[in-house]
Scaffold this motif. Structure first.
Motif, PDB file in Angstrom:
ATOM      1  N   UNK A  33       0.858  -1.182   0.000  1.00 57.33           N
ATOM      2  CA  UNK A  33       0.000   0.000   0.000  1.00 57.33           C
ATOM      3  C   UNK A  33       0.890   1.226   0.000  1.00 57.33           C
ATOM      4  N   UNK A  34       0.795   2.024  -1.057  1.00 63.11           N
ATOM      5  CA  UNK A  34       1.568   3.252  -1.176  1.00 63.11           C
ATOM      6  C   UNK A  34       0.769   4.414  -0.583  1.00 63.11           C
ATOM      7  N   UNK A  35       1.428   5.195   0.273  1.00 67.00           N
ATOM      8  CA  UNK A  35       0.747   6.260   1.008  1.00 67.00           C
ATOM      9  C   UNK A  35       1.468   7.586   0.776  1.00 67.00           C
ATOM     10  N   UNK A  36       0.704   8.621   0.429  1.00 69.39           N
ATOM     11  CA  UNK A  36       1.206   9.991   0.337  1.00 69.39           C
ATOM     12  C   UNK A  36       0.861  10.707   1.634  1.00 69.39           C
ATOM     13  N   UNK A  37       1.894  11.206   2.350  1.00 71.22           N
ATOM     14  CA  UNK A  37       1.648  11.754   3.676  1.00 71.22           C
ATOM     15  C   UNK A  37       2.684  12.801   4.038  1.00 71.22           C
ATOM     16  N   UNK A  38       2.442  13.478   5.149  1.00 75.83           N
ATOM     17  CA  UNK A  38       3.451  14.302   5.807  1.00 75.83           C
ATOM     18  C   UNK A  38       4.193  13.394   6.779  1.00 75.83           C
ATOM     19  N   UNK A  73       2.268  21.825   1.217  1.00 71.64           N
ATOM     20  CA  UNK A  73       1.904  22.221  -0.150  1.00 71.64           C
ATOM     21  C   UNK A  73       2.391  21.222  -1.201  1.00 71.64           C
ATOM     22  N   UNK A  74       3.656  20.782  -1.152  1.00 71.48           N
ATOM     23  CA  UNK A  74       4.078  19.765  -2.126  1.00 71.48           C
ATOM     24  C   UNK A  74       3.281  18.466  -2.009  1.00 71.48           C
ATOM     25  N   UNK A  75       2.889  18.128  -0.793  1.00 76.42           N
ATOM     26  CA  UNK A  75       2.094  16.915  -0.597  1.00 76.42           C
ATOM     27  C   UNK A  75       0.742  17.026  -1.292  1.00 76.42           C
ATOM     28  N   UNK A  76       0.060  18.164  -1.106  1.00 79.36           N
ATOM     29  CA  UNK A  76      -1.241  18.326  -1.740  1.00 79.36           C
ATOM     30  C   UNK A  76      -1.125  18.381  -3.251  1.00 79.36           C
ATOM     31  N   UNK A  77      -0.099  19.054  -3.756  1.00 77.21           N
ATOM     32  CA  UNK A  77       0.107  19.116  -5.203  1.00 77.21           C
ATOM     33  C   UNK A  77       0.345  17.718  -5.778  1.00 77.21           C
ATOM     34  N   UNK A  78       1.154  16.907  -5.097  1.00 75.21           N
ATOM     35  CA  UNK A  78       1.439  15.557  -5.589  1.00 75.21           C
ATOM     36  C   UNK A  78       0.181  14.690  -5.540  1.00 75.21           C
ATOM     37  N   UNK A  79      -0.602  14.825  -4.470  1.00 73.55           N
ATOM     38  CA  UNK A  79      -1.828  14.033  -4.363  1.00 73.55           C
ATOM     39  C   UNK A  79      -2.751  14.312  -5.540  1.00 73.55           C
ATOM     40  N   UNK A  80      -2.938  15.587  -5.874  1.00 73.81           N
ATOM     41  CA  UNK A  80      -3.868  15.917  -6.948  1.00 73.81           C
ATOM     42  C   UNK A  80      -3.300  15.564  -8.320  1.00 73.81           C
ATOM     43  N   UNK A  85      -4.214  11.296 -12.975  1.00 73.99           N
ATOM     44  CA  UNK A  85      -3.741  10.325 -13.957  1.00 73.99           C
ATOM     45  C   UNK A  85      -4.832   9.302 -14.264  1.00 73.99           C
ATOM     46  N   UNK A  86      -4.571   8.480 -15.278  1.00 73.10           N
ATOM     47  CA  UNK A  86      -5.505   7.392 -15.564  1.00 73.10           C
ATOM     48  C   UNK A  86      -5.558   6.419 -14.400  1.00 73.10           C
ATOM     49  N   UNK A  87      -4.379   6.115 -13.833  1.00 75.49           N
ATOM     50  CA  UNK A  87      -4.268   5.220 -12.681  1.00 75.49           C
ATOM     51  C   UNK A  87      -3.151   5.702 -11.781  1.00 75.49           C
ATOM     52  N   UNK A  88      -3.250   5.420 -10.496  1.00 74.00           N
ATOM     53  CA  UNK A  88      -2.167   5.721  -9.573  1.00 74.00           C
ATOM     54  C   UNK A  88      -1.934   4.541  -8.650  1.00 74.00           C
ATOM     55  N   UNK A  89      -0.694   4.350  -8.274  1.00 73.64           N
ATOM     56  CA  UNK A  89      -0.342   3.285  -7.335  1.00 73.64           C
ATOM     57  C   UNK A  89      -0.556   3.710  -5.884  1.00 73.64           C
ATOM     58  N   UNK A  90      -0.843   4.989  -5.665  1.00 69.83           N
ATOM     59  CA  UNK A  90      -1.073   5.460  -4.298  1.00 69.83           C
ATOM     60  C   UNK A  90      -2.505   5.140  -3.885  1.00 69.83           C
ATOM     61  N   UNK A  91      -2.625   4.383  -2.809  1.00 68.03           N
ATOM     62  CA  UNK A  91      -3.945   3.963  -2.339  1.00 68.03           C
ATOM     63  C   UNK A  91      -4.519   4.842  -1.262  1.00 68.03           C
ATOM     64  N   UNK A  92      -3.675   5.639  -0.592  1.00 66.51           N
ATOM     65  CA  UNK A  92      -4.121   6.554   0.459  1.00 66.51           C
ATOM     66  C   UNK A  92      -3.344   7.853   0.319  1.00 66.51           C
TER      67      UNK A  92
END
Length: 428
Positions: A33-38, A73-80, A85-92
């Motif tokens: 599970x790939x997670x984008x976070x602070x 800010x970089x976190x929110x930009x990366x999340x959006x 994309x068509x698909x992302x590997x980030x699940x959370x």
């Protein structure tokens, strides 16, 4: 929702998680599970007094976690970007409340069906003002995880030196005490009644809510009670006129508020409750243990009629609408939102979003502000709803408030100008 996401699979995943928490053996991971976070989100779930809260979940689900961390800010930009994309590997992905706009909601997975199929434990225990801010056009898009709620801090030692034996019980009493606390101490130090930063909306919004008003209320209602907002700004103006706000008010920063309180240069300030430890740090503060906090008081006119809606900011866990494995993402969010996980994350330093966490005897014993913060959280709301032009609206708000506090406009003129200037920025 993915076609493979069924009630049976959801309930099966829930039982597997419960088995692991009961002591199941570790198994080899078969997925990630790939997670984008602070970094603070990762640390609060993996490091501290409560240990690694993700380990039972990883073992039960035969899954690894891959954390990708950024500043806000970089976190929110990366999340959006990922969600576009068509698909992302980030699940959370962790979402801050100020970015929870309708445009953002279109990129995130609605969570209502997931919640219906396998509900988060005692979901109503999560502060309602937080879940409301994550509900866009009737769709829940994020599960609150970490909050920072505002309180009134006061220097107990300074108050006692002026014969004040108790903190204010109303806004009017606060104004009176702040004026009385503007003096020169015995050692010649000038003391200001209250110190506030001028560049943040949370302070005038807090004063407005003490009178039952707001800047932008629920449903994007602009200045829902003009008279109350005028009174809030007028109260700040009265403090400035009396010298109970610094002459440098227009340039005072948030960090300077902390320094002024630590040094005894101000008797009152408004900050997140989480600042308590810093304000009382024995290596930094001249008054360790004497700087206390309380819920910001309402006007005497509202006593017994309303409850204070403290200002709060928070983070929530979301799922990109194009995530490859939404099932695993929800499973993780559900587990990390449980009562036990919320308590464990709080012990690791997180701001718990469940009111019940503050009532846990062990946690409450270690947190001197547990009772007051819990009370403030129950009715807390974000400073304003999120919308695309919110940053511009806040800049206008700060500008008009500054003009009124400094005496260049009356509060009534400032509120009228504010309504005129901000209305075109609101969604039609």
């Amino acid at each position: 929702m993915d076609a493979s996401w069924t009630r049976r699979r959801l309930l099966g995943a829930s039982l597997a998680t419960g088995a692991a928490l009961a002591g199941g053996r570790a198994r080899a991971a078969t997925r990630t599970l790939n997670i984008l976070a602070h970094r603070v989100h990762q640390n609060s779930l993996t490091t501290g007094a409560a240990g690694d809260l993700t380990q039972p979940w990883r073992e039960a689900n035969q899954a690894d976690l891959a954390w990708t961390t950024f500043d806000t800010d970089p976190l929110q930009d990366r999340l959006f970007r990922e969600a576009s994309l068509d698909r992302t590997d980030f699940g959370v992905g962790f979402l801050v409340n100020s970015r929870a706009t309708p445009n953002a909601a279109r990129l995130l997975q609605p969570l209502g069906e997931y919640q219906s199929a396998a509900a988060i434990e005692e979901f109503g225990d999560i502060a309602p003002g937080l879940t409301q801010a994550m509900t866009i056009n009737g769709q829940l898009i994020g599960i609150p995880f970490r909050h920072a709620t505002i309180g009134l801090f006061y220097n107990e030692a300074l108050l006692e030196s002026r014969g004040i034996t108790a903190p204010p019980s109303s806004l009017e009493e606060l104004l009176d005490q702040a004026k009385r606390m503007t003096f020169r101490s015995e050692d010649g130090r000038p003391v200001t009644g209250m110190v506030l930063a001028s560049e943040l909306t949370v302070f005038p919004v807090t004063f407005a809510r003490a009178f039952g008003g707001d800047f932008i209320g629920n449903n994007l209602t602009l200045v829902p009670n003009p008279e109350a907002l005028e009174k809030g700004i007028g109260a700040m103006r009265a403090l400035f006129e009396a010298g109970a706000l610094p002459r440098s008010y227009a340039t005072t920063t948030n960090d300077e508020q902390v320094t002024w309180m630590q040094q005894g240069r101000a008797a009152f300030t408004v900050l997140p409750f989480a600042r308590h430890a810093q304000l009382n740090n024995r290596e930094q503060s001249r008054f360790p243990g004497r700087i206390k906090a309380m819920e910001f008081p309402l006007s005497e006119s509202l006593r017994g009629k309303e409850k204070m809606s403290s200002v709060t900011e928070f983070w929530a866990m979301s799922i990109p609408h194009n995530a490859r494995d939404k099932e695993l993402g929800w499973n993780f969010i559900r587990a990390m939102s449980s009562r036990a996980a919320t308590l464990g994350a709080a012990r690791n330093g997180n701001g718990p979003v469940r009111v019940s966490t503050y009532k846990d005897p062990g946690f409450a014993a270690s947190q001197p502000l547990a009772e007051v913060e819990s009370k403030a959280l129950e009715n807390a709301r974000v400073p304003l709803p999120a919308f695309p032009e919110a940053a511009r609206a806040q800049s206008i708000f700060v500008e008009e408030v500054q003009l009124a506090v400094l005496g260049r406009k009356t509060p009534k003129e400032a509120v009228a100008a504010l309504a005129t200037r901000v209305r075109p920025l609101l969604p039609s």
